[in-house]
Design a protein around this motif. Structure first.
Motif, PDB file in Angstrom:
ATOM      1  N   VAL A   3      -9.370   8.188  -0.555  1.00  0.00           N
ATOM      2  CA  VAL A   3     -10.603   7.417  -0.765  1.00  0.00           C
ATOM      3  C   VAL A   3     -10.950   6.632   0.497  1.00  0.00           C
ATOM      4  CG1 VAL A   3     -11.643   5.536  -2.076  1.00  0.00           C
ATOM      5  CG2 VAL A   3     -10.213   7.220  -3.236  1.00  0.00           C
ATOM      6  N   ARG A   4      -9.938   5.996   1.086  1.00  0.00           N
ATOM      7  CA  ARG A   4     -10.196   5.189   2.270  1.00  0.00           C
ATOM      8  C   ARG A   4     -10.728   6.049   3.413  1.00  0.00           C
ATOM      9  NH1 ARG A   4      -6.006   3.029   6.532  1.00  0.00           N
ATOM     10  NH2 ARG A   4      -6.167   5.251   6.912  1.00  0.00           N
ATOM     11  N   ASP A   5     -10.068   7.204   3.632  1.00  0.00           N
ATOM     12  CA  ASP A   5     -10.505   8.057   4.739  1.00  0.00           C
ATOM     13  C   ASP A   5     -11.936   8.528   4.535  1.00  0.00           C
ATOM     14  OD1 ASP A   5      -8.133   7.689   5.918  1.00  0.00           O
ATOM     15  OD2 ASP A   5      -7.269   9.616   5.344  1.00  0.00           O
ATOM     16  N   ARG A   6     -12.316   8.707   3.271  1.00  0.00           N
ATOM     17  CA  ARG A   6     -13.687   9.138   3.009  1.00  0.00           C
ATOM     18  C   ARG A   6     -14.678   8.012   3.314  1.00  0.00           C
ATOM     19  NH1 ARG A   6     -15.164  13.377  -1.404  1.00  0.00           N
ATOM     20  NH2 ARG A   6     -13.895  14.448   0.133  1.00  0.00           N
ATOM     21  N   LEU A   7     -14.340   6.794   2.858  1.00  0.00           N
ATOM     22  CA  LEU A   7     -15.259   5.661   3.043  1.00  0.00           C
ATOM     23  C   LEU A   7     -15.261   5.140   4.474  1.00  0.00           C
ATOM     24  CD1 LEU A   7     -14.823   3.547  -0.202  1.00  0.00           C
ATOM     25  CD2 LEU A   7     -16.883   4.684   0.605  1.00  0.00           C
ATOM     26  N   LEU A   8     -14.124   5.250   5.137  1.00  0.00           N
ATOM     27  CA  LEU A   8     -14.016   4.676   6.482  1.00  0.00           C
ATOM     28  C   LEU A   8     -13.914   5.769   7.541  1.00  0.00           C
ATOM     29  CD1 LEU A   8     -11.595   1.689   5.835  1.00  0.00           C
ATOM     30  CD2 LEU A   8     -14.071   1.702   5.872  1.00  0.00           C
ATOM     31  N   GLY A   9     -14.571   6.896   7.289  1.00  0.00           N
ATOM     32  CA  GLY A   9     -14.548   8.001   8.244  1.00  0.00           C
ATOM     33  C   GLY A   9     -15.043   7.586   9.621  1.00  0.00           C
ATOM     34  N   TRP A  10     -15.926   6.573   9.640  1.00  0.00           N
ATOM     35  CA  TRP A  10     -16.490   6.132  10.923  1.00  0.00           C
ATOM     36  C   TRP A  10     -15.444   5.525  11.844  1.00  0.00           C
ATOM     37  CZ3 TRP A  10     -15.860   0.898  11.632  1.00  0.00           C
ATOM     38  CH2 TRP A  10     -15.707   0.111  10.490  1.00  0.00           C
ATOM     39  N   GLN A  11     -14.276   5.150  11.292  1.00  0.00           N
ATOM     40  CA  GLN A  11     -13.238   4.545  12.133  1.00  0.00           C
ATOM     41  C   GLN A  11     -12.491   5.579  12.954  1.00  0.00           C
ATOM     42  OE1 GLN A  11     -10.803   2.223   9.415  1.00  0.00           O
ATOM     43  NE2 GLN A  11     -11.502   0.422  10.512  1.00  0.00           N
ATOM     44  N   LYS A  12     -12.666   6.857  12.604  1.00  0.00           N
ATOM     45  CA  LYS A  12     -11.926   7.897  13.307  1.00  0.00           C
ATOM     46  C   LYS A  12     -12.243   7.820  14.792  1.00  0.00           C
ATOM     47  CE  LYS A  12     -11.269  11.372  10.124  1.00  0.00           C
ATOM     48  NZ  LYS A  12     -11.973  12.426   9.433  1.00  0.00           N
ATOM     49  N   GLY A  13     -11.222   7.758  15.616  1.00  0.00           N
ATOM     50  CA  GLY A  13     -11.474   7.665  17.040  1.00  0.00           C
ATOM     51  C   GLY A  13     -11.467   6.232  17.541  1.00  0.00           C
ATOM     52  N   ILE A  14     -11.619   5.266  16.631  1.00  0.00           N
ATOM     53  CA  ILE A  14     -11.524   3.867  17.057  1.00  0.00           C
ATOM     54  C   ILE A  14     -10.069   3.449  16.977  1.00  0.00           C
ATOM     55  CG2 ILE A  14     -12.166   1.489  16.553  1.00  0.00           C
ATOM     56  CD1 ILE A  14     -14.729   2.464  15.393  1.00  0.00           C
ATOM     57  N   LEU A  15      -9.432   3.795  15.845  1.00  0.00           N
ATOM     58  CA  LEU A  15      -8.047   3.368  15.627  1.00  0.00           C
ATOM     59  C   LEU A  15      -7.088   4.289  16.364  1.00  0.00           C
ATOM     60  CD1 LEU A  15      -8.239   2.533  11.849  1.00  0.00           C
ATOM     61  CD2 LEU A  15      -8.368   0.994  13.789  1.00  0.00           C
TER      62      LEU A  15
ATOM     63  N   THR B 222     -24.162  -3.980  20.252  1.00  0.00           N
ATOM     64  CA  THR B 222     -23.965  -4.429  18.861  1.00  0.00           C
ATOM     65  C   THR B 222     -24.544  -3.462  17.842  1.00  0.00           C
ATOM     66  OG1 THR B 222     -25.825  -5.935  19.197  1.00  0.00           O
ATOM     67  CG2 THR B 222     -23.652  -6.915  19.091  1.00  0.00           C
ATOM     68  N   LEU B 223     -24.230  -2.180  18.046  1.00  0.00           N
ATOM     69  CA  LEU B 223     -24.571  -1.192  17.012  1.00  0.00           C
ATOM     70  C   LEU B 223     -23.579  -1.376  15.876  1.00  0.00           C
ATOM     71  CD1 LEU B 223     -25.066   1.861  19.356  1.00  0.00           C
ATOM     72  CD2 LEU B 223     -26.860   0.529  18.253  1.00  0.00           C
ATOM     73  N   PHE B 224     -24.021  -1.099  14.661  1.00  0.00           N
ATOM     74  CA  PHE B 224     -23.113  -1.213  13.524  1.00  0.00           C
ATOM     75  C   PHE B 224     -22.186   0.002  13.529  1.00  0.00           C
ATOM     76  CE2 PHE B 224     -26.819  -3.658  12.627  1.00  0.00           C
ATOM     77  CZ  PHE B 224     -26.332  -4.808  12.053  1.00  0.00           C
ATOM     78  N   PRO B 225     -20.880  -0.220  13.711  1.00  0.00           N
ATOM     79  CA  PRO B 225     -19.983   0.922  13.950  1.00  0.00           C
ATOM     80  C   PRO B 225     -19.852   1.859  12.752  1.00  0.00           C
ATOM     81  CG  PRO B 225     -18.739  -1.121  13.732  1.00  0.00           C
ATOM     82  CD  PRO B 225     -20.179  -1.500  13.787  1.00  0.00           C
ATOM     83  N   TRP B 226     -20.196   1.372  11.549  1.00  0.00           N
ATOM     84  CA  TRP B 226     -20.047   2.222  10.370  1.00  0.00           C
ATOM     85  C   TRP B 226     -21.304   3.050  10.101  1.00  0.00           C
ATOM     86  CZ3 TRP B 226     -20.230  -3.058  10.459  1.00  0.00           C
ATOM     87  CH2 TRP B 226     -21.371  -3.646   9.925  1.00  0.00           C
TER      88      TRP B 226
END
Lengths: 333, 262
Positions: free
Chosen positions: A321-333, B98-102
């Motif tokens: 569930v987390r990976d689906r909702l927080l997919g945008w973090q991929k590449g940041i972490l 300051t783009l919204f990263p999500w």
């Protein structure tokens, strides 16, 4: 050189394709060996004390060994499942060894004595003879946990957003949360008896409290840590307060919220036993207490394993569930 | 390409009057004065640069113009009306994108329209604006996958999609490498010409101010007050080595307290 690197990363599957014996899974064969050893020890040596299901356990481990032999030939045709199996190859080997050692130390030598310890067939015996009751307990616990956990994280999340967002809310709420947070769940039992109409409601409350508090604390922290410029940007773009909360504060703090939910998941499992002290007639927590009282530790271990597996499964699900909702973090972490 | 944005050049800009503004912050009980009796009159469609040392209070001036804060004393007016709250007519672009990263680039650009409930009618503008800033191929990419220049372009697109009448730029190219900065300066100039908004640019880069602005206002160290005001009458595109600009640059550096030999 490259072969050693591949070995280290469990890449035997790819390497073995280049070998004359095509597609042989070496770790699978080794696992078959250790499982066969466990089976032979169980069947061949006499038990110090009789436990039920000794033959059954020997058969199960033998079946495991045969399965691994079959897999070591076919694993490369199984796609992603096969790759997962290959990855866990060393674990299967160690598992077989561990079963053999466990068997010897308990049933065969009696160094780890009854009733405090149980050989593997003791647990198997519990599953075979008491499975109906265990299933009912899983269902009861599932109902209690589901109601408690989900209501807890919902209220915790809403409260956390309010605490992180509103100064007035934080002024009154934060000190209360800090006071309530460290109180162990069992300390609430007297109050809950008075406050709730039934013991079931009281139990739900205890589970909800245990899972809700970490979610509330981490959500509040997350909302509080949101980069102020995000709000400035959104406000100059015409955002209302509602938009700021739902489209800026909440998505920005979601990574924190998930840390809280993970913590809440663990706490909720820890509190289940306490929650099922309150007049429950079924449930894994109740089962643990009941059997502890009768020194039926094999049953206790059997139920603990089920609980651990369910908890691990839920953690896994939560990751999805987390990976689906927080997919945008991929590449940041 | 920019037709939709440039249709009503006349009404696409506002006049900004900063009248005797003094501003103080209360930092843990310590009084910090950042602006001292600053008055600036900006014509509709004008491009004004504020030049001054770092931390002198230039950014505060932009926050006041955006309506994020109200001045301690004095008034900030748009077309004669006091500015009391943020409004999508006046948009601030920060040094950090300051783009919204999500949110993807497209969803970032969509925020202003979403927040005002205009997304249904004006969704087509997102693609227009992305094309304008040359990001049409990156609409579905997340901000962390963009380079600094691209991120700043996306931030510009997020502002421009709302058809701002006043664009407030807070050192928008300050963190970009020098080549990207040159390119972005030209692009900003093109956008300003075609869209016709009023622009107020804060910078500490003298050349940038001279290349872009109609008028350069030099501010003192904190608390900021106006030290000098220079009109730049050269037509665009301007050349860095234009003799007039070089002379102006020297004069401005002197006002900023830096000697001739730099």
């Amino acid at each position: 050189m490259s072969a050693t690197i591949e070995d280290t990363f469990g890449g035997t599957g790819r390497r073995s394709l280049a070998l004359p014996v095509t597609g042989l899974w070496r770790n699978g064969l080794l696992a078959a060996g250790t499982w066969l050893l466990a089976s032979a020890v169980t069947y061949g040596l006499p038990d110090v004390i009789t436990w039920g299901a000794t033959e059954l356990f020997a058969i199960v481990t033998l079946a495991g060994a045969i399965l691994f032999v079959a897999l070591s030939l076919t694993v490369h045709r199984l796609g992603s499942v096969g790759r997962t199996l290959v990855h866990y190859g060393p674990w299967f080997i160690v598992l077989g060894l561990w079963l053999a050692v466990w068997e010897v130390l308990t049933a065969k030598l009696g160094w780890l004595p009854k009733p405090f310890f149980s050989p593997p067939q003791g647990l198997l015996h519990v599953y075979v003879t008491d499975w109906e009751r265990l299933l009912i307990c899983v269902a009861y616990t599932g109902r209690l946990w589901g109601l408690g956990f989900f209501s807890g994280i919902l209220v915790g999340f809403a409260g956390g957003v309010a605490l992180g967002w509103s100064k007035r809310f934080a002024y009154w709420g934060m000190p209360l949360l800090k006071l309530i947070g460290p109180v162990p769940a069992s300390a609430w039992i007297p109050c809950t008896f008075f406050l709730f109409p039934t013991t079931f409601h009281a139990s739900i409350f205890l589970v909800a409290l245990a899972s809700g508090i970490p979610v509330a604390i981490l959500t509040a922290a997350g909302v509080g840590q949101v980069n102020r410029s995000f709000y400035d940007v959104a406000r100059t773009l015409g955002a209302s307060n509602r938009f700021l909360i739902f489209k800026v504060a909440i998505p920005a703090s979601l990574p924190n919220v998930f840390v809280g939910v993970f913590m809440g998941l663990y706490y909720s499992f820890a509190v289940l036993v306490v929650a099922e002290m309150l007049g429950a007639k079924f449930g894994l927590g109740w089962y643990l207490q009941f059997n502890t009282a009768y020194s039926a530790y094999a049953n206790v271990y059997a139920a603990l394993i089920i609980m651990a597996l369910i908890c691990a499964g839920l953690v896994r699900l939560l990751f999805v569930v987390r990976d689906r909702l927080l997919g945008w973090q991929k590449g940041i972490l | 390409m920019a037709l939709a944005l440039a249709e009503n050049v006349v009404s696409n800009s506002i006049a900004l009057d900063i009248e005797g503004v003094t501003h103080r912050y209360d930092l843990d009980g310590r009084d910090l004065q950042v602006l001292d009796n600053v008055s600036i009159v900006i014509e509709p469609g004008e491009f004004v640069a504020l030049l001054g040392p770092s931390g002198c209070g230039k950014s505060t001036l932009l926050r006041l113009a955006a309506g994020l804060e109200t001045p301690t004393t004095g008034r900030v007016l748009e077309d004669g009306r006091p500015i009391i709250a943020p409004d999508p007519d006046r948009i601030l672009v920060f040094q950090d994108a300051t783009l919204f990263p999500w949110r993807t680039v497209r969803d970032n650009v969509a925020i202003g329209l979403e927040a005002r409930g205009l997304i249904r009618e004006l969704e087509y503008r997102i693609d227009e604006v992305l094309k304008l800033v040359k990001l049409e191929g990156f609409a579905d990419v997340y901000p962390h996958q963009l380079s600094g220049g691209m991120a700043q372009r996306a931030a510009l697109a997020r502002a421009l999609v709302n058809d701002p009448k006043l664009l407030l730029l807070d050192e928008p190219f300050g963190k970009l490498d020098s080549l990207t900065r040159l390119r972005m300066q030209n692009e900003l100039l093109e956008l300003w010409k075609s869209a016709g908004f009023t622009a107020l640019l804060v910078t500490h880069d003298v050349e940038e101010a001279l290349l872009l602005a109609d008028r350069v206002i030099v501010l003192s160290d904190r608390p900021a007050s106006i030290v000098a005001e220079v009109r730049v009458d050269r037509p665009h595109p301007r050349r860095r080595d234009d003799a007039g600009l070089v002379a102006l640059r020297r004069a401005l550096l002197e006002k900023l307290g830096i000697s001739h030999d730099v």
